[in-house]
Every structure is written in C-alpha cells, then in structure tokens.
Scaffold this active site. Structure first.
Site, PDB file in Angstrom:
ATOM      1  CD  GLU A 122     -59.985  -9.345 -50.670  1.00 12.54           C
ATOM      2  OE1 GLU A 122     -59.452  -8.631 -49.820  1.00 12.54           O
ATOM      3  OE2 GLU A 122     -60.141  -9.003 -51.855  1.00 12.54           O
TER       4      GLU A 122
ATOM      5  CD  GLU B 240     -62.278  -6.987 -54.484  1.00 16.50           C
ATOM      6  OE1 GLU B 240     -63.145  -7.427 -53.693  1.00 16.50           O
ATOM      7  OE2 GLU B 240     -61.340  -6.246 -54.126  1.00 16.50           O
TER       8      GLU B 240
END
Ligand code: NAG
Ligand code: NAG
Ligand code: NAG
Ligand code: NAG
Ligand code: NAG
Ligand code: NAG
Ligand code: NAG
Length: 664
Positions: free
Chosen positions: A176, A252
């Site tokens: 991320e 995810e």
C-alpha cells in the site's frame, strides 16, 4: 408434507416465477482460478497464536489450513517483517543491520511451515510493509538503492528455502505504498540471478492504478509483473487492468469483524470479485485475530484466537464461508464464462477442474454494506427468488450434485453454517432452487468436504492478574517472549554468556535505527502486555541501559494506544536515564511531565524499577526503595502494562512482573 412438496415442484415448473441460468463450457472457459487466501501480518496479527498451549494451537491451525476441514486455505501470505509498526504491531526483520542475517525471528516461518505441513500445495506469498532503516541509509524510502532492497527481499526468499525448506511462490513490492518500476525489474533480475525464476511478482498491493497503466506503457515492466494485485477493490477492476492481460487479484480484502455480517461480506466478495471484477484470487486481511482486541481492527481475522492464556478460541462465520469455495475448488481450476448476478440479487459462480468436475457457489447476501468496514460494495436489495440452473456442455450429463448450505441468522433464525444437505438430483440437465436471502450454496460433483470439529476449547478468561517472566523458559522457534506485543522497536530473547550470574537470560530491545516506516512510528520502542482494562496495577522489571550518558528505559501502566496510533499513547511512564535522572510522564513521547528528579541510575548496571498505580496516584520505586510518590495522574483510567526504551537503542529487561488489583 411430501404431497405439498410435490405440488410446489409442479408449480415451480409451470410458473414463470423462476429465472433460468445456464452453466456451460460450450463457448470456452473463463479465467484460471488462483485460490483463496489470508494474510498473517501487516502487522503482528498472529502474535498471540504462537503462545497457545497444545492441543488448541494445532486445532486453530487445522481450522485454517487443513484441507477438507475448515477454511482450507489455498494461499498463505505473510509479512516480510520490517522492524516497523505495520497495523497491530511490529514484526522483526531477518536483517536488522546490514551485516546481520537471521531466519529464526518472529513467527511467520513457523506459521508457513505449519500451513505447508497441513497442505503441501498451499501457495506462499511474502510482502514487505516496512524495511529496516539501513535499507534507506537514513531516508524513509526503499528505492534509492534498489539493488540493496532487491538483495534484502531475495535474501528472505533464499533464507526461507535454506533454513525452513519453504518455497515462496510469490513476492510483492511494498504494501500500500509506492512502487518503483526500476526496482521491480531489478527484483526480477535478482530473483533470476539466484535461480528463483519460479517466484512470481505481484504488483503493487495498492490501487489498480497507476500500476495497470504503467504495465501497459512499459513493455519491460509488463514482462516482469505476473499478477496485478489490488487492495479492497470493492469487487471491481479498471479497463487498463483487463487490457494488460495479467492475472488480477484482490491481494488484500475483507477487513471486517468476523461476525455474521463479516461472514456475509466475505461470501459476497468471494463470488463477486470474479463476477464484477475478473479477479481470480481473494486474500483476507487477516488470517486470524490473534492480537489484543483493543489494538486497531480487533476481531478482523477469519476466526479469533486472542487468549493463549486460557486456550479459548472462536471458529467464526468467515471460516465456514471460506470453506464453501475452498473445499470444492483448487488453484488451477477454471471459472466458467457463465457466471453472473441473480435476478433478485446475489450472484453465482461456477468452476471446473476440466476433468468433468463442476462446483457452483451461489450467494444471496443482503446486508447493508455500510456496515462492512472496508469493502465498499454497492448496496443491493436481495429478495427471495427461485432459480433454475441448466447444465450444458461437459456438464450435460451430471446427474447429482452434492449440496452444502449456509444461512446467516435473521431476527428469528439461528445461523446454519456449512451444512451438508441431501444431494440434488439433476433432471434433464436442470435443477431448481428456492433461494432465500443471506444464503450460500455450494453444489458440486465432488463428494469430498467436511465440517471439521473439535471439542469446545476452554472458556474465555481474562489475562492472569498476576504474571511474571524471567525470560529463562523459552519456546525454541520464537524470538519473542509470550504475550509481549511490540508496538515500536523489536524485543528479543537475549543470552549474555559472560554475565556473572542473574542476568544471563534477558529480553532485549534490538533496533538501533528508526526503520523505513509504514505509518507514524514512535521514536521510542515499546512492547505492551496484559489486559487493557487494568487500572490499579503494580509493574516491576529489572532494567539494563546499554548506552552510556544518553540511554534511557521505561516501564509503564495504563498504556491506552497501540498499532498505528502507538506513538500517541498516553498512560503512566516511569523513565530512568543513564545520566542519573528519572522522569514520570503521561505519554510515550515523554512530553507530559508529571514528575522528575535524580535517581542515580547508570548504564551497564542492573536496576529494578517498580511502578505502582492506584486511582489518581502513582508511586515509583528503585531497587525496592521509594523514589517518588503521590504523583497525580489524570491520564487514561486503564490500559496495558509496557516496557520500552527512549530511543532506538539497545537495552535489556529481566524479571518482569505485573500484578493487577481487580475489583470483584
Ligand atoms: C418459488 O417457488 C415456490 C414453489 O413453486 C413458490 O411457492 C414460491 O412462491 C416461489 N418463490 C418466489 C419468490 O417466486
Ligand atoms: C525509481 O528508482 C530509481 C533508483 O533510485 C530512480 O532513479 C527513479 O527515478 C525512480 N523512479 C521513480 C518513478 O521514482
Ligand atoms: C471480465 O468480466 C466481465 C464481466 O463478467 C466479462 O464480460 C469479461 O469477459 C471479462 N473479461 C476478461 C478478459 O476476463
Ligand atoms: C473429479 O475429481 C475427482 C477428485 O479429484 C477425480 O477423482 C475425478 O476423476 C474427477 N472427475 C470426475 C468426472 O469426477
Ligand atoms: C430485527 O430486529 C431489529 C431489532 O430488534 C429491528 O429493528 C429490525 O426491524 C428487525 N428486522 C427484521 C427484518 O425483522
Ligand atoms: C554481558 O555481561 C557482561 C558482564 O556483566 C557485561 O560486561 C556486558 O556488557 C554484557 N553484554 C551485554 C550486551 O549486555
Ligand atoms: C482503583 O483504585 C481506586 C483508589 O483505590 C478506586 O477508587 C478505583 O475504584 C479502583 N479502580 C478499579 C477499576 O478497581
């Protein structure tokens, strides 16, 4: 009853209230399925699991990994520990310092081996959230020296094989955060150089863009990225990602409380990530809620195992929702092209092993998804409906389908989870279902599948109110002492063979440099332990400052924050400094000063600190003698106990003890 059932069957066949759906491979297949998985890490989400006594620990692992038993995961993803806070704690790096390599830290190695032991075909993924500070030579950035970063990551993959015989199947870039195309190419080059051609690259574990468009623009990048992995895609993808021709994964997803609503969200995601977004793998954050519940995102694993002291664990709804897909498919199966939405809400997918087996998964989740914490799914209204499925192509002659069923609870019914029903007879290639809301069906030609069970685990218990650890009894595969949950810095078992007596076995903070962080880590190191509701407690610990003149350590009570907010933690902190002074503060950053003075502590000598907190008053003792008293505190009324250091510096702890007064 039988007459009534026959009557309704006739009506169903005659009336137009049933919608028809054809399942066929006649015009070719859809995408290859890559499996359903879960993440341990990002960060420290499995911290408490390792300290469960047997047989409970093995039972939990069976519910997660054992084929045909529970979640029966196809993919297991772990954090490549980077020494920094990565959501619910820090995970240790295999290279704290440039000249350091150690493949026995933390618990991810152990967990990967336990997963493989149960399912030798499980796919393994490693992904960094953070990196040790030396990787960036002081900058909070891992791409200035991309060769160093690639070597660091590839070392982890080599270490996995060399020390644990684990073959890592996929590696990611930086969770991320930004990627760098030069780095990704160099990572591929470095993998190949070390004979790791088989390891596939996932990029970039963030949004679909900009990676999807950059892969389209840059042919060399296109050549080295194997999977485009997006996080929390809300079941949809983007045109560039589809045009890339790459495998698309929700690398995810979920991040929702593991109650029934969470289970419902998960069921919808598992189907609709393919139906709406062409994604062929979905990975849950996280694997198991094995961290103190008051840390961020408490209870967001597929199941809960957060009480190693009692042995209690909870096999939650998402485990059984996962089983609906995982027990009747495998990576390498193919989706049919004939998948989609049901007319009155919900969705269906079908997969085949291309050897005649067919698995159909149908979900009719109605939940208002404003209650899902992360998957920003469109809100659907779902109504009861009748559906007729017509099997064609290779499946034309299927006569019977095994049936597995779940229904989440309503105001009036209890949930049914992953129940084997009587097989469904397929007549003239067709069968009909009366679908209600909040149901999951698996219909399959496979005769395998099992709802695994163990006797109920022990009852839930609070953390023991009296607890001590002299760090002598060690659990060999783990570097961390039970129940300590590092929120900044890394605390490890340490042996000092030249110690003349009492302190051969200690617990040591080992970071000497601020890591390349993923969130706003504290500049202090802190490890929390105990029960978040503790208010009136005594904490005591032997401490050993290693850095002369400038070193400092603390013990603390009522620590009220962890995870990515750990740097803002309040509480009561008793610090001693190598310059001979002490301080009492209301915060970890050491700015809310409640008291200070001289203590006479020196580096490289052992001292015993004791902190006693009672109502609004706190008391400090040094080597058993009162040092300060009646310090008035208006901070948090309760929280964890903790130990720590004032900076990233070596320091040791021994004979930790805590005793909480609990009002009956
Ligand atoms: C489904 O079919 C049954 C039997 O024919 C019928 O009683 C029921 O009303 C139908 N349900 C819906 C939602 O159409
Ligand atoms: C990627 O990293 C390399 C090496 O540090 C650097 O030269 C390049 O500018 C970076 N690319 C981007 C887009 O930041
Ligand atoms: C992507 O999904 C859509 C919707 O299901 C489908 O129409 C399309 O064929 C898929 N494309 C690819 C390349 O898989
Ligand atoms: C289905 O899968 C089973 C188990 O893998 C296998 O034995 C069988 O040959 C497959 N094909 C059919 C048509 O059942
Ligand atoms: C379920 O119960 C809640 C609270 O008792 C109530 O507000 C809600 O309307 C009920 N829902 C249905 C569908 O009956
Ligand atoms: C180990 O113990 C010896 C003897 O007490 C001491 O001089 C040394 O500083 C200790 N080493 C560490 C790393 O604590
Ligand atoms: C803590 O101690 C204070 C003072 O003795 C008392 O008033 C308070 O109720 C205690 N709190 C708890 C949670 O036991």
């Amino acid at each position: 009853m039988a007459a009534l059932a026959e009557l309704s069957l006739v009506l169903l066949l005659l009336s137009a209230v049933s919608s028809d759906y054809t399942l066929t491979d006649q015009d070719g297949l859809g995408r290859e399925f890559d499996g359903i998985g879960a993440v341990s890490g990002g960060g420290a989400t499995s911290r408490l699991l390792v300290n469960y006594p047997e047989p409970y620990r093995s039972q939990i692992l069976d519910y997660l990994f054992k084929p045909d038993f529970g979640a029966s995961l196809h993919i297991f993803k772990v954090e490549i520990g980077g020494d920094a806070q990565s959501t619910d704690g820090t995970e240790p790096s295999h290279m704290h310092y440039p000249d350091d390599q150690n493949y026995f830290r933390g618990y991810e190695w152990w967990l990967m081996k336990e997963a493989k032991k149960r399912n030798p075909n499980i796919k393994l993924i490693g992904l960094p959230w953070a990196f040790p500070g030396w990787i960036g030579r002081g900058e909070n950035w891992p791409y200035d020296f991309p060769d160093v970063t690639a070597y660091y990551v590839v070392s982890w993959i080599i270490g996995a094989k060399q020390y644990h015989d684990l073959d890592i199947d996929y590696v990611g870039i930086w969770n991320e955060r930004s990627y760098n195309a030069t780095y990704i190419k160099l990572l591929r080059y470095t993998l190949d150089k070390f004979g790791l051609e088989r390891v596939r690259i996932i990029a970039s574990d963030n949004l679909w863009q900009p990676i999807a468009s950059e892969v389209l623009r840059d042919a060399e990048l296109h050549g080295v990225v194997d999977v485009i992995g997006a996080h929390y895609p809300g079941t949809v993808t983007v045109a560039d990602a589809i045009s890339s021709g790459k495998k698309l994964w929700s690398s995810e997803d979920y991040s929702t409380f593991n109650d029934e609503i969470g289970g419902g969200c998960w069921a919808r995601i598992l189907n609709q990530n393919y139906v709406n977004g062409n994604m062929t793998s979905t990975i849950s954050w996280n694997l198991v809620a094995s961290y103190y519940e008051e840390l961020p995102f408490g209870l967001e694993g597929l199941m809960t195992a957060k009480e190693p002291w009692s042995g209690n664990y909870v096999v939650s709804t998402p485990v059984w929702i996962t089983a609906h897909t995982t027990q009747f498919t495998q990576p390498g199966w193919f989706y049919l092209r004939t998948v989609g939405h049901l007319e009155k809400g919900g969705s269906y997918v079908a997969l085949t092993d291309r050897r005649g087996n067919l698995t159909i998964i149908i979900e009719t989740m109605s939940h208002d998804h404003s209650v899902c914490i992360r998957p920003y799914l469109p809100k659907f209204s779902v109504c009861p409906q009748n559906a007729t499925f017509q099997l064609d192509g290779s499946f034309k002659n299927v006569k019977t389908l095994q049936a597995w069923y779940s229904k989440l609870c309503t105001n009036t019914t209890k949930p049914t989870l992953f129940k084997r029903m009587s097989p469904i007879t397929v007549t003239n290639g067709a069968f009909s279902l009366e679908l209600d809301v909040d149901e999951v069906y698996t219909l399959t030609t496979l005769t395998t599948g099992q709802k695994g069970t163990y006797p109920d685990p022990p009852a839930s218990q609070p953390f023991p109110r009296k607890y001590k650890d002299d760090f002598r009894v060690r659990n060999p595969p783990f570097s961390e002492a039970p129940f300590f949950a590092d929120q900044s810095g890394v605390f490890e078992y340490f042996i000092n063979t030249s110690d003349p007596g009492d302190h051969v076995f200690t617990f040591r903070q080992v970071l000497t440099q601020r890591p390349i962080t993923w969130v706003s880590d504290a500049n202090q190191a802190i490890s929390v332990i105990g029960d978040f509701t503790w208010s009136n407690i005594t904490v005591s610990c032997d401490v050993y400052i290693e850095t002369p003149d400038t070193g400092a350590v603390f013990i603390a009570a009522r620590v009220d924050q962890g995870g990515s907010l750990a740097h803002l933690a309040k509480g009561i902190y008793f610090w001693v400094f190598a310059d001979g002074t002490y301080k009492v503060t209301g915060d970890l950053q050491g700015e809310i000063i409640l008291g200070k003075g001289l203590a006479g502590v020196r580096a490289r000598r052992w001292h015993t600190l004791t902190l006693q907190v009672e109502g609004y008053k706190a008391y400090g003792f040094l080597n058993g003698n009162p040092l300060w008293k009646n310090v008035f505190t208006v901070g948090p009324a309760h929280g964890w106990a903790a130990i720590g250091t004032a900076s990233f510096e070596f320091a040791q702890f021994d004979n930790f003890m805590v005793e909480a007064k609990v009002t009956e």
